[in-house]
Design a protein around this motif. Structure first.
Motif, PDB file in Angstrom:
ATOM      1  N   LEU A   1      17.919  10.852  -8.424  1.00 54.62           N
ATOM      2  CA  LEU A   1      17.013   9.803  -7.963  1.00 54.62           C
ATOM      3  C   LEU A   1      16.015   9.360  -9.013  1.00 54.62           C
ATOM      4  O   LEU A   1      15.179   8.502  -8.746  1.00 54.62           O
ATOM      5  CB  LEU A   1      16.261  10.286  -6.716  1.00 54.62           C
ATOM      6  N   GLY A   2      16.056   9.899 -10.195  1.00 56.33           N
ATOM      7  CA  GLY A   2      15.144   9.486 -11.257  1.00 56.33           C
ATOM      8  C   GLY A   2      13.813  10.223 -11.168  1.00 56.33           C
ATOM      9  O   GLY A   2      13.424  10.723 -10.132  1.00 56.33           O
ATOM     10  N   LYS A   3      13.136  10.267 -12.271  1.00 50.08           N
ATOM     11  CA  LYS A   3      11.853  10.959 -12.378  1.00 50.08           C
ATOM     12  C   LYS A   3      10.741  10.131 -11.755  1.00 50.08           C
ATOM     13  O   LYS A   3      10.822   8.910 -11.677  1.00 50.08           O
ATOM     14  CB  LYS A   3      11.526  11.195 -13.868  1.00 50.08           C
ATOM     15  N   PRO A   4       9.665  10.804 -11.312  1.00 47.93           N
ATOM     16  CA  PRO A   4       8.511  10.062 -10.770  1.00 47.93           C
ATOM     17  C   PRO A   4       7.902   9.130 -11.832  1.00 47.93           C
ATOM     18  O   PRO A   4       7.980   9.407 -13.033  1.00 47.93           O
ATOM     19  CB  PRO A   4       7.521  11.168 -10.407  1.00 47.93           C
ATOM     20  N   ILE A   5       7.285   8.053 -11.375  1.00 46.81           N
ATOM     21  CA  ILE A   5       6.628   7.104 -12.268  1.00 46.81           C
ATOM     22  C   ILE A   5       5.385   7.746 -12.882  1.00 46.81           C
ATOM     23  O   ILE A   5       5.069   7.541 -14.038  1.00 46.81           O
ATOM     24  CB  ILE A   5       6.246   5.820 -11.496  1.00 46.81           C
ATOM     25  N   MET A   6       4.654   8.517 -12.070  1.00 50.58           N
ATOM     26  CA  MET A   6       3.447   9.212 -12.530  1.00 50.58           C
ATOM     27  C   MET A   6       3.624  10.712 -12.314  1.00 50.58           C
ATOM     28  O   MET A   6       4.339  11.136 -11.430  1.00 50.58           O
ATOM     29  CB  MET A   6       2.228   8.742 -11.709  1.00 50.58           C
ATOM     30  N   LYS A   7       2.954  11.479 -13.122  1.00 53.30           N
ATOM     31  CA  LYS A   7       3.014  12.944 -12.952  1.00 53.30           C
ATOM     32  C   LYS A   7       1.897  13.438 -12.085  1.00 53.30           C
ATOM     33  O   LYS A   7       0.883  13.027 -11.914  1.00 53.30           O
ATOM     34  CB  LYS A   7       2.981  13.629 -14.288  1.00 53.30           C
TER      35      LYS A   7
ATOM     36  N   LYS B   1       4.314   8.976  -7.376  1.00 54.39           N
ATOM     37  CA  LYS B   1       4.610  10.357  -7.772  1.00 54.39           C
ATOM     38  C   LYS B   1       5.906  10.852  -7.120  1.00 54.39           C
ATOM     39  O   LYS B   1       6.223  12.025  -7.183  1.00 54.39           O
ATOM     40  CB  LYS B   1       3.444  11.280  -7.416  1.00 54.39           C
ATOM     41  N   SER B   2       6.622   9.944  -6.523  1.00 54.30           N
ATOM     42  CA  SER B   2       7.902  10.272  -5.905  1.00 54.30           C
ATOM     43  C   SER B   2       9.013   9.966  -6.905  1.00 54.30           C
ATOM     44  O   SER B   2       8.756   9.815  -8.097  1.00 54.30           O
ATOM     45  CB  SER B   2       8.069   9.456  -4.623  1.00 54.30           C
TER      46      SER B   2
ATOM     47  N   VAL C   1       0.838  -1.202   0.000  1.00 53.97           N
ATOM     48  CA  VAL C   1       0.000   0.000   0.000  1.00 53.97           C
ATOM     49  C   VAL C   1       0.875   1.254   0.000  1.00 53.97           C
ATOM     50  O   VAL C   1       0.616   2.213  -0.742  1.00 53.97           O
ATOM     51  CB  VAL C   1      -0.981  -0.008   1.193  1.00 53.97           C
ATOM     52  N   MET C   2       1.936   1.261   0.800  1.00 56.72           N
ATOM     53  CA  MET C   2       2.849   2.407   0.824  1.00 56.72           C
ATOM     54  C   MET C   2       3.554   2.575  -0.525  1.00 56.72           C
ATOM     55  O   MET C   2       3.837   3.710  -0.949  1.00 56.72           O
ATOM     56  CB  MET C   2       3.876   2.255   1.953  1.00 56.72           C
ATOM     57  N   TRP C   3       3.827   1.478  -1.210  1.00 59.10           N
ATOM     58  CA  TRP C   3       4.464   1.537  -2.523  1.00 59.10           C
ATOM     59  C   TRP C   3       3.623   2.367  -3.488  1.00 59.10           C
ATOM     60  O   TRP C   3       4.165   3.159  -4.264  1.00 59.10           O
ATOM     61  CB  TRP C   3       4.692   0.122  -3.056  1.00 59.10           C
TER      62      TRP C   3
END
Length: 186
Positions: free
Chosen positions: A180-186, A116-117, A109-111
């Motif tokens: 740290l790389g871009k977020p998976i979702m915007k 958006k991180s 759930v925390m994942w």
């Protein structure tokens, strides 16, 4: 009165989590077979207490995700210290497996909260819920293969957590943004 800058507590929490997870995961993977009690001190103080402190500092800064994650995993390590240290009696492998699976559900759930991180945090939580499920099933089924697999994924989890936390420290000291790389979702 001047406003004093507060330090980011996440690198402390991630580092305490990573180091303790790495050491225990080496045992779970079967890479080291003696002296697992060395993890107890780490669980009580670096994995446990340091994450509890990081969680409280995240709460103080208004970061609900960081507070919930660090305080929960700090409490996990304190539970591990009490359980593996023999301070709590009557513990069974099935009971431990159930707790690990429950932490896996929490982590899953925390994942979702990391979408958006940055990619570092996303990867850490992805690997962690897989680790918990493998270790939980390994304990419940008394299956050393699943436990070893959980140990290896735990090593990868520790590396991802350390990278995520320490890249922030190094980048801040160099005056740059952490890679740290871009977020998976915007």
């Amino acid at each position: 009165m001047t406003d004093q800058k507060s330090a980011n507590p996440a690198p402390l929490g991630l580092s305490g989590f990573a180091l303790t997870t790495l050491v225990l995961s080496c045992y779970n993977a079967g890479l080291i077979t003696q002296g697992v009690s060395v993890v107890l001190g780490l669980a009580a103080f670096y994995g446990g207490l340091a994450q509890l402190v990081a969680g409280i500092l995240e709460w103080k800064s208004g970061n609900t995700f960081g507070y919930t994650a660090f305080f929960t995993y700090g409490a996990f390590w304190e539970w591990y210290f009490l359980t593996a240290g023999g301070f709590i009696g009557g513990v069974t492998l099935q009971g431990i497996g159930l707790v690990l699976i429950a932490f896996g559900i929490f982590t899953l759930v925390m994942w979702f909260g990391t979408f958006k991180s940055n990619l570092g945090l996303f990867t850490t939580f992805l690997l962690l819920w897989i680790t918990f499920f493998l270790l939980g099933l390994g304990a419940m089924m008394n299956n050393s293969g699943l436990t070893h697999a959980g140990g290896y994924v735990g090593i990868l989890t520790a590396i991802a957590a350390w990278y995520t936390g320490l890249s922030t420290v190094v980048a801040e000291s160099l005056g740059k943004s952490p890679p740290l790389g871009k977020p998976i979702m915007k």
